[in-house]
Design an enzyme around this catalytic site. Sequence first.
Site, PDB file in Angstrom:
ATOM      1  N   ASP A  37       0.920  -1.213   0.123  1.00 21.51           N
ATOM      2  CA  ASP A  37      -0.113  -0.017  -0.113  1.00 21.51           C
ATOM      3  C   ASP A  37       0.917   1.336  -0.062  1.00 21.51           C
ATOM      4  OD1 ASP A  37      -3.057   0.732   0.381  1.00 21.51           O
ATOM      5  OD2 ASP A  37      -1.758   2.176   1.516  1.00 21.51           O
ATOM      6  N   ARG A  91     -17.427   4.963 -14.187  1.00 21.29           N
ATOM      7  CA  ARG A  91     -16.185   4.368 -13.850  1.00 21.29           C
ATOM      8  C   ARG A  91     -15.313   5.103 -14.905  1.00 21.29           C
ATOM      9  NH1 ARG A  91     -19.682   0.200 -13.650  1.00 21.29           N
ATOM     10  NH2 ARG A  91     -19.605  -1.150 -11.828  1.00 21.29           N
ATOM     11  N   VAL A 125     -11.638  -0.824 -15.190  1.00 21.73           N
ATOM     12  CA  VAL A 125     -10.933  -2.093 -15.425  1.00 21.73           C
ATOM     13  C   VAL A 125     -10.424  -2.293 -16.783  1.00 21.73           C
ATOM     14  CG1 VAL A 125     -12.664  -3.768 -15.315  1.00 21.73           C
ATOM     15  CG2 VAL A 125     -10.508  -4.402 -14.217  1.00 21.73           C
ATOM     16  N   ASP A 151     -19.889  -9.185 -13.029  1.00 22.16           N
ATOM     17  CA  ASP A 151     -21.353  -9.050 -13.723  1.00 22.16           C
ATOM     18  C   ASP A 151     -21.982 -10.321 -14.001  1.00 22.16           C
ATOM     19  OD1 ASP A 151     -20.953  -5.828 -13.665  1.00 22.16           O
ATOM     20  OD2 ASP A 151     -19.194  -6.572 -15.149  1.00 22.16           O
ATOM     21  N   ARG A 154     -23.361 -11.724 -11.028  1.00 24.92           N
ATOM     22  CA  ARG A 154     -24.572 -11.065 -10.665  1.00 24.92           C
ATOM     23  C   ARG A 154     -25.592 -11.480 -11.465  1.00 24.92           C
ATOM     24  NH1 ARG A 154     -21.249  -5.359 -10.472  1.00 24.92           N
ATOM     25  NH2 ARG A 154     -20.238  -5.570  -8.063  1.00 24.92           N
ATOM     26  N   HIS A 178     -16.806  -3.729 -18.575  1.00 29.65           N
ATOM     27  CA  HIS A 178     -17.399  -3.483 -17.144  1.00 29.65           C
ATOM     28  C   HIS A 178     -17.945  -1.860 -16.845  1.00 29.65           C
ATOM     29  CE1 HIS A 178     -17.817  -4.295 -13.185  1.00 29.65           C
ATOM     30  NE2 HIS A 178     -16.892  -3.523 -12.582  1.00 29.65           N
TER      31      HIS A 178
END
Length: 317
Positions: A37, A91, A125, A151, A154, A178
Amino acid sequence: MEKKFRKVAIVGSGLVGTACAYSMINQSISEEIMMIDRTYDRAVAHALDLSHCMDFTSTRTKVVAGRLEDCRDVDVVVLTAGANPKPGQTRLDVLGDAEKITRDIVSRLVDGGFDGIFVVAANPVDIVTYIVRQVSGFLRNRVIGTGTSIDSARLKTLLSEVFSIDPRSVNGYVLGEHGDSQFVAWSHVTIGGKPLLHILDQHKERFRHVDLDEIAKKTKDAGWEIFTRKGNTQFGIGNALSFIVRSILNDEHKIIAVSAVLEGEYGQSGVCAGVPAIIGGGGIVEILELNLAEEERHKFEHSCGILTSAIQSLQQR
């Protein structure tokens, strides 16, 4: 025979990165996970916290904190660090910030000697995956985006609720971006091996309440519904990441809807988009070209056009 010691580095110790690590630990996917990180103390804290899971799991995973320069011997780098959209943004709206972050991270990883496989989850992405390929210079099989894997999951969950079945008995894919231009390839959705469109045609009265357009919309909007209610998504995408990594490290040859660099498949080149692909030890083993219906082909072309335009906008800066 000596067992290979498998290492995974997760760059970005936020909610998605830690959800991925937690999923990998509970599935015993690798022998070592390195948390990275920009705030090193946070990586250390997450590594310590995750290491305290071991007494309650079937095998031990070593969890350590590290830096980008420590990834020389890592098999897979999971890239979750990026820019998050604000309420009202898409996005694609965070593309500029995402590009700067991605270029810096990937350059430092490659300069440090990393020579494994990238698995990308940072949004947007599809375009971030394209940037990773461009900056790294790696062959396309070694750069994989999570794409429409979440997706597609889902979609299966929604269909499982409509038809009262286990989602793993549903097979089908969301393709393309996406994002807002994604679409469901209904011509290839099956339940128990039987085409969904045939089921609906044969049982019109029983399933007269089923609205495919509404299901597709719910699939597309699912991530945003979660985001607007709690400010992030983490568990679904974290599990999707670990699923892809497991297929790589175990050479499982799972077919997953990932974001891949297209080189002529579906008539597209120079763009990353969500397509079903076989994922194995070398990364992408093969991209599967579905025989899409004419309307689906047009939707795929439209989605790739949006992604291509976004890539070109970066190149013009």
